[in-house]
Motif scaffolding. Structure first.
Motif, PDB file in Angstrom:
ATOM      1  N   ILE A  94      13.090  -0.902  13.911  1.00 37.73           N
ATOM      2  CA  ILE A  94      12.698  -1.693  12.734  1.00 37.73           C
ATOM      3  C   ILE A  94      12.177  -0.732  11.675  1.00 37.73           C
ATOM      4  CG2 ILE A  94      11.158  -3.469  11.820  1.00 37.73           C
ATOM      5  CD1 ILE A  94      11.186  -4.780  14.570  1.00 37.73           C
ATOM      6  N   ALA A  95      12.759  -0.762  10.500  1.00 39.17           N
ATOM      7  CA  ALA A  95      12.358   0.140   9.414  1.00 39.17           C
ATOM      8  C   ALA A  95      11.043  -0.315   8.801  1.00 39.17           C
ATOM      9  CB  ALA A  95      13.442   0.190   8.346  1.00 39.17           C
ATOM     10  N   VAL A  96      10.279   0.650   8.299  1.00 41.76           N
ATOM     11  CA  VAL A  96       8.983   0.384   7.676  1.00 41.76           C
ATOM     12  C   VAL A  96       8.926   1.104   6.332  1.00 41.76           C
ATOM     13  CG1 VAL A  96       6.474   0.590   7.887  1.00 41.76           C
ATOM     14  CG2 VAL A  96       7.860   0.207   9.931  1.00 41.76           C
ATOM     15  N   CYS A  97       8.375   0.433   5.348  1.00 47.06           N
ATOM     16  CA  CYS A  97       8.116   1.083   4.060  1.00 47.06           C
ATOM     17  C   CYS A  97       6.909   0.432   3.419  1.00 47.06           C
ATOM     18  CB  CYS A  97       9.331   1.000   3.124  1.00 47.06           C
ATOM     19  SG  CYS A  97       9.613  -0.629   2.415  1.00 47.06           S
ATOM     20  N   GLY A  98       6.366   1.083   2.409  1.00 43.54           N
ATOM     21  CA  GLY A  98       5.230   0.539   1.658  1.00 43.54           C
ATOM     22  C   GLY A  98       5.525   0.562   0.177  1.00 43.54           C
TER      23      GLY A  98
ATOM     24  N   GLY B 215       0.823  -1.198   0.000  1.00 44.52           N
ATOM     25  CA  GLY B 215       0.000   0.000   0.000  1.00 44.52           C
ATOM     26  C   GLY B 215       0.860   1.253   0.000  1.00 44.52           C
ATOM     27  N   GLY B 216       0.182   2.376   0.128  1.00 36.22           N
ATOM     28  CA  GLY B 216       0.860   3.663   0.077  1.00 36.22           C
ATOM     29  C   GLY B 216       1.016   4.299   1.441  1.00 36.22           C
TER      30      GLY B 216
ATOM     31  N   ARG C  46       0.442   0.605  -8.158  1.00 36.31           N
ATOM     32  CA  ARG C  46       0.148   1.247  -9.451  1.00 36.31           C
ATOM     33  C   ARG C  46       1.413   1.737 -10.131  1.00 36.31           C
ATOM     34  NH1 ARG C  46      -1.360   6.230 -11.687  1.00 36.31           N
ATOM     35  NH2 ARG C  46      -0.948   7.334  -9.750  1.00 36.31           N
ATOM     36  N   LEU C  47       2.261   2.448  -9.395  1.00 36.15           N
ATOM     37  CA  LEU C  47       3.472   3.000  -9.995  1.00 36.15           C
ATOM     38  C   LEU C  47       4.742   2.425  -9.380  1.00 36.15           C
ATOM     39  CD1 LEU C  47       2.469   6.762 -10.323  1.00 36.15           C
ATOM     40  CD2 LEU C  47       2.446   5.010 -12.099  1.00 36.15           C
ATOM     41  N   GLU C  48       4.597   1.399  -8.517  1.00 39.24           N
ATOM     42  CA  GLU C  48       5.754   0.772  -7.884  1.00 39.24           C
ATOM     43  C   GLU C  48       6.599   1.800  -7.132  1.00 39.24           C
ATOM     44  OE1 GLU C  48       6.037  -2.622  -7.938  1.00 39.24           O
ATOM     45  OE2 GLU C  48       4.137  -2.496  -8.965  1.00 39.24           O
ATOM     46  N   GLU C  49       5.914   2.667  -6.373  1.00 36.33           N
ATOM     47  CA  GLU C  49       6.592   3.689  -5.585  1.00 36.33           C
ATOM     48  C   GLU C  49       6.801   3.179  -4.162  1.00 36.33           C
ATOM     49  OE1 GLU C  49       4.661   7.631  -7.711  1.00 36.33           O
ATOM     50  OE2 GLU C  49       3.617   6.647  -6.061  1.00 36.33           O
ATOM     51  N   VAL C  50       7.937   3.525  -3.570  1.00 36.03           N
ATOM     52  CA  VAL C  50       8.262   3.118  -2.207  1.00 36.03           C
ATOM     53  C   VAL C  50       7.970   4.296  -1.279  1.00 36.03           C
ATOM     54  CG1 VAL C  50      10.049   2.273  -0.663  1.00 36.03           C
ATOM     55  CG2 VAL C  50      10.036   1.557  -3.066  1.00 36.03           C
TER      56      VAL C  50
ATOM     57  N   ASP D 136       7.034  10.887   5.032  1.00 33.46           N
ATOM     58  CA  ASP D 136       7.505  11.567   3.826  1.00 33.46           C
ATOM     59  C   ASP D 136       6.325  11.931   2.928  1.00 33.46           C
ATOM     60  OD1 ASP D 136       9.975  11.175   4.816  1.00 33.46           O
ATOM     61  OD2 ASP D 136      10.705   9.862   3.217  1.00 33.46           O
ATOM     62  N   ASP D 137       6.366  13.128   2.379  1.00 32.24           N
ATOM     63  CA  ASP D 137       5.299  13.560   1.479  1.00 32.24           C
ATOM     64  C   ASP D 137       5.458  12.981   0.074  1.00 32.24           C
ATOM     65  OD1 ASP D 137       4.162  15.078   3.488  1.00 32.24           O
ATOM     66  OD2 ASP D 137       5.355  16.859   2.986  1.00 32.24           O
ATOM     67  N   ASP D 138       6.685  12.679  -0.305  1.00 27.75           N
ATOM     68  CA  ASP D 138       6.954  12.151  -1.647  1.00 27.75           C
ATOM     69  C   ASP D 138       7.557  10.756  -1.538  1.00 27.75           C
ATOM     70  OD1 ASP D 138       6.149  14.529  -3.013  1.00 27.75           O
ATOM     71  OD2 ASP D 138       8.053  15.452  -2.401  1.00 27.75           O
ATOM     72  N   PRO D 139       7.242   9.886  -2.500  1.00 29.70           N
ATOM     73  CA  PRO D 139       7.770   8.524  -2.443  1.00 29.70           C
ATOM     74  C   PRO D 139       9.207   8.452  -2.942  1.00 29.70           C
ATOM     75  CG  PRO D 139       6.412   8.781  -4.394  1.00 29.70           C
ATOM     76  CD  PRO D 139       6.321  10.077  -3.641  1.00 29.70           C
ATOM     77  N   VAL D 140       9.860   7.347  -2.629  1.00 31.35           N
ATOM     78  CA  VAL D 140      11.178   7.032  -3.183  1.00 31.35           C
ATOM     79  C   VAL D 140      10.945   6.250  -4.470  1.00 31.35           C
ATOM     80  CG1 VAL D 140      13.353   5.799  -2.830  1.00 31.35           C
ATOM     81  CG2 VAL D 140      12.232   6.960  -0.905  1.00 31.35           C
TER      82      VAL D 140
END
Length: 691
Positions: free
Chosen positions: A535-539, A515-516, A543-547, A552-556
């Motif tokens: 422990i690091a977390v990311c999503g 998810g986002g 749709r666009l394979e964004e991390v 953060d306001d913008d994805p990696v």
């Protein structure tokens, strides 16, 4: 990174006509080649606001430093020039198909005085007749060995041929009748060339002519009492038929066609081609490509056609090409194919019959090729190590995440809400560590709340295990993982008394959620509430394979060719698959539930025996205990338990047709989702039916 506005052409400079354009980087290397019906309209799309561009397109235009174009007269010329430039410049942002192997062909060197039959790979040579490609070289040799009985064409190398001519003695094949031995003048060059022509005719599908001719000669030899010659001809006919059986008839109308199928995901695509000649599959090949540009299935097909027929002419381009999706527009591609062949070519999507069924087979092969490619890529230790390092760099982690856990939520319109946890250690799936969750904290559909609940439950268990054992002190989680000589993790953390690792005892270095930003925020909030901050977390948004990272306001945005992104995608897709399978299992169990499920010790075999004996649950419910005891395997105590269970679940009212008000009789063997008779009223009033 360049600003596209710095090299954007001035208004009016770009012509409104067909053409081909090239983007170059700061070193003047061509990084992308494209064609357009209108150069002005197409190039204008690249110079809009960067936020509105697809990430792959955005990466291309910011890497480029200039753009140039060439005007052509027609779209067909644009197609030809685009193919030529892609071959010449090998631009990094274009789709480039990679052969998953070097396919062997059966080749007949008609450009030599004494044509030779052999296995060939690589680029095709002028004057050589090719058949195939074949999946394996041994398949070619088996076919040739059978056909040499009837068409004894030369198969030896130039050195062997010259040595035999010098000594006046043929090779072994000449002695056993599988070569006509032109090296010692047993046949003339013209006679040997005629044999080679007949061999090629047979391979192109003109088989019946030769078989009928041999059958006629066999009959004449038998009539003349030349029984040995008749026996040889009989064996020749058998060899030809056996060679024909190696490629079964798939299209009854003796069609010449190529079938192209595409299997794709967000990052890669696999193409499979079946070459059908005379109604038989004569060859197969496949390619895999990275999707480094935003591209549709029709565009993938167009690139495959360019790769397949860009250097072919004449009969090498078949009359019919069947594809899963048509290029847009299709007319220039059809005209280009017709120009390569020299006559009309039908490019279409099969809709029914044998061709559609064969296309489904080709599609399955494409899907399997993509899965196999991904499996091979994932199994490489060096690649996995690079992927973990790329993830660590992109997410600013202190070290590579040796253990990654991924979570996904699945439901059907708010019902049967479940979650999955999959574990990857050292880049490989560790299925023994997979876990499944039922959402218990609330009812209905809310993926964010579901994610918060699952993360909370998982790490509350982790903290409980940590407190109980006194192990996994702060900062030890990564170091406590022991690596064997193969680079595999053999964890040394807390174990049960029998030596098995405790559930939820190992902490991950990275938690990935499907998810986002909302799902990531929920996971981070759950861990913060438990006091877990190491422990690091990311999503990973599908749709666009964004991390996405917490806060953060913008994805990696990882590069499309990144092994790190590829690994994250595999982890996310595996979590999704595992969640879906669990959700479907729960749903199917709910639909198949019956009052007999509550009877302790009553298995599926005896349930089926009961229903087979009585015909329906209604008849079983009205049966006496003595009648139930008549069923093999049912004792009196079990019969009493069954009777009590059925009495407790008896319906409050008979089944009613809600449209007419009529009381319905239950048909034998029919049960609803709860084991009750199924009503047959209005569709929206019907309950689930077990088959």
């Amino acid at each position: 990174m360049a600003d596209p506005s710095s090299y954007r052409p001035k208004p009016g400079e770009i012509p409104d006509s067909p053409g081909v354009y090239r983007f170059r980087d700061e070193h003047r290397r061509v990084i992308y080649v494209g064609k357009a019906k209108s150069l002005r309209q197409r190039l204008a799309n690249y110079f809009q606001d960067l936020a509105g561009l697809h990430p792959r397109t955005r990466s291309m235009v910011t890497t480029a430093a200039s753009v140039e174009w060439t005007v052509v007269s027609t779209e067909v010329e644009a197609l030809q020039l685009e193919y030529s430039w892609i071959k010449e410049y090998d631009p990094r942002f274009n789709v480039k198909y990679r052969d998953d192997k070097s396919y062997p062909y059966l080749a007949v060197t008609m450009n030599e005085e004494y044509p030779r039959v052999q296995v060939m790979r690589g680029h095709k040579k002028k004057g050589v007749r090719y058949f195939g490609p074949y999946a394996h070289a041994w398949a070619i040799r088996d076919t040739v060995d059978l056909l040499l009985r009837v068409f004894p064409v030369r198969t030896c190398s130039a050195g062997v041929f010259k040595n035999a001519a010098r000594t006046g003695r043929p090779c072994l094949l000449g002695y056993i009748g599988k070569c006509s031995a032109p090296c010692v003048d047993r046949v003339s060059a013209e006679e040997h060339r005629e044999l080679a022509e007949e061999f090629c005719d047979f391979m192109t599908g003109r088989t019946n002519t030769y078989i009928r001719r041999l059958e006629k000669q066999m009959a004449e030899a038998a009539d003349d009492m030349e029984y040995e010659r008749a026996a040889r001809l009989r064996d020749d006919i058998g060899a030809l038929k056996k060679a024909m059986e190696k490629s079964a008839v798939v299209l009854a109308d003796a069609t010449d066609a190529d079938l192209i199928a595409v299997a794709e995901d967000e990052l890669e695509a696999a193409v499979q081609i079946f070459h059908v000649r005379g109604g038989r599959v004569r060859g197969q090949r496949g390619w895999v490509t990275d999707k480094v540009e935003e591209i549709t299935t029709g565009a993938l097909v167009e690139h495959a056609l360019q790769q397949l027929y860009g250097e072919e002419t004449g009969d090498a381009v078949p009359k019919e090409v069947l594809v899963p999706a048509l290029p847009d527009p299709v007319e220039p591609v059809q005209e280009w194919l017709a120009g390569r062949r020299g006559s009309g070519v039908s490019l279409r999507i099969p809709q029914r019959g044998d061709k559609k069924a064969l296309m489904e087979t080709v599609q399955r092969n494409a899907q399997q090729a993509l899965v196999l490619h991904k499996t091979k890529r994932a199994s490489d230790l060096t690649t996995r190590s690079r992927a973990l390092e790329e993830i660590a760099d992109a997410l600013d982690l202190d070290s590579a995440p040796l253990r990654i856990e991924c979570y996904d939520i699945s439901h059907l319109q708010g019902d049967d809400v479940v979650a999955s946890m999959v574990v990857f250690e050292d880049g490989l799936a560790r299925k023994s560590e997979y876990r499944r969750f039922q959402i218990k904290g609330f009812a209905g559909q809310d993926d964010v709340r579901s994610m918060h609940e699952v993360i909370t439950r998982r790490f509350r268990r982790y903290l409980a295990e940590k407190e109980k054992t006194g192990e996994w002190t702060d900062g030890e989680s990564a170091e406590a993982l022991e690596i064997d000589r193969h680079g595999e993790i053999v964890g040394t953390g807390p174990t049960e008394d029998d030596g098995r690792p405790k559930k939820f005892a190992y902490p991950p270095q990275l938690v990935v959620v499907d998810g986002g930003a909302p799902q990531v925020a929920a996971a981070r909030r759950a861990m913060d509430e438990l006091g877990i901050d190491d422990i690091a977390v990311c999503g990973l948004a599908k749709r666009l394979e964004e991390v996405w990272l917490p806060g953060d306001d913008d994805p990696v945005v990882l590069p499309r060719t990144s092994e790190g992104l590829y690994l994250l995608q595999r982890v996310r897709d595996e979590a999704h698959r595992f969640a879906i399978s669990y959700q479907r299992t729960k749903r199917s169990k709910r639909f198949r539930s019956s009052p007999l499920d509550d009877v302790p010790g009553l298995g599926d075999t005896r349930k089926q025996a009961l229903l087979k004996h009585f015909g329906s649950l209604k008849n079983l419910r009205s049966a006496t205990i003595d009648q139930i005891c008549e069923v093999p395997g049912i004792g009196r105590k079990t019969a009493e338990t069954i009777a009590v269970a059925l009495a407790r679940s008896a319906p409050a009212a008979p089944a009613v047709n809600t449209a007419t008000g009529e009381i319905m009789e239950e048909e034998p063997g029919t049960m609803g989702s709860s084991g009750e008779p199924v009503t047959t009223g209005a569709p929206d009033e019907r309950r689930g039916q077990e088959t």
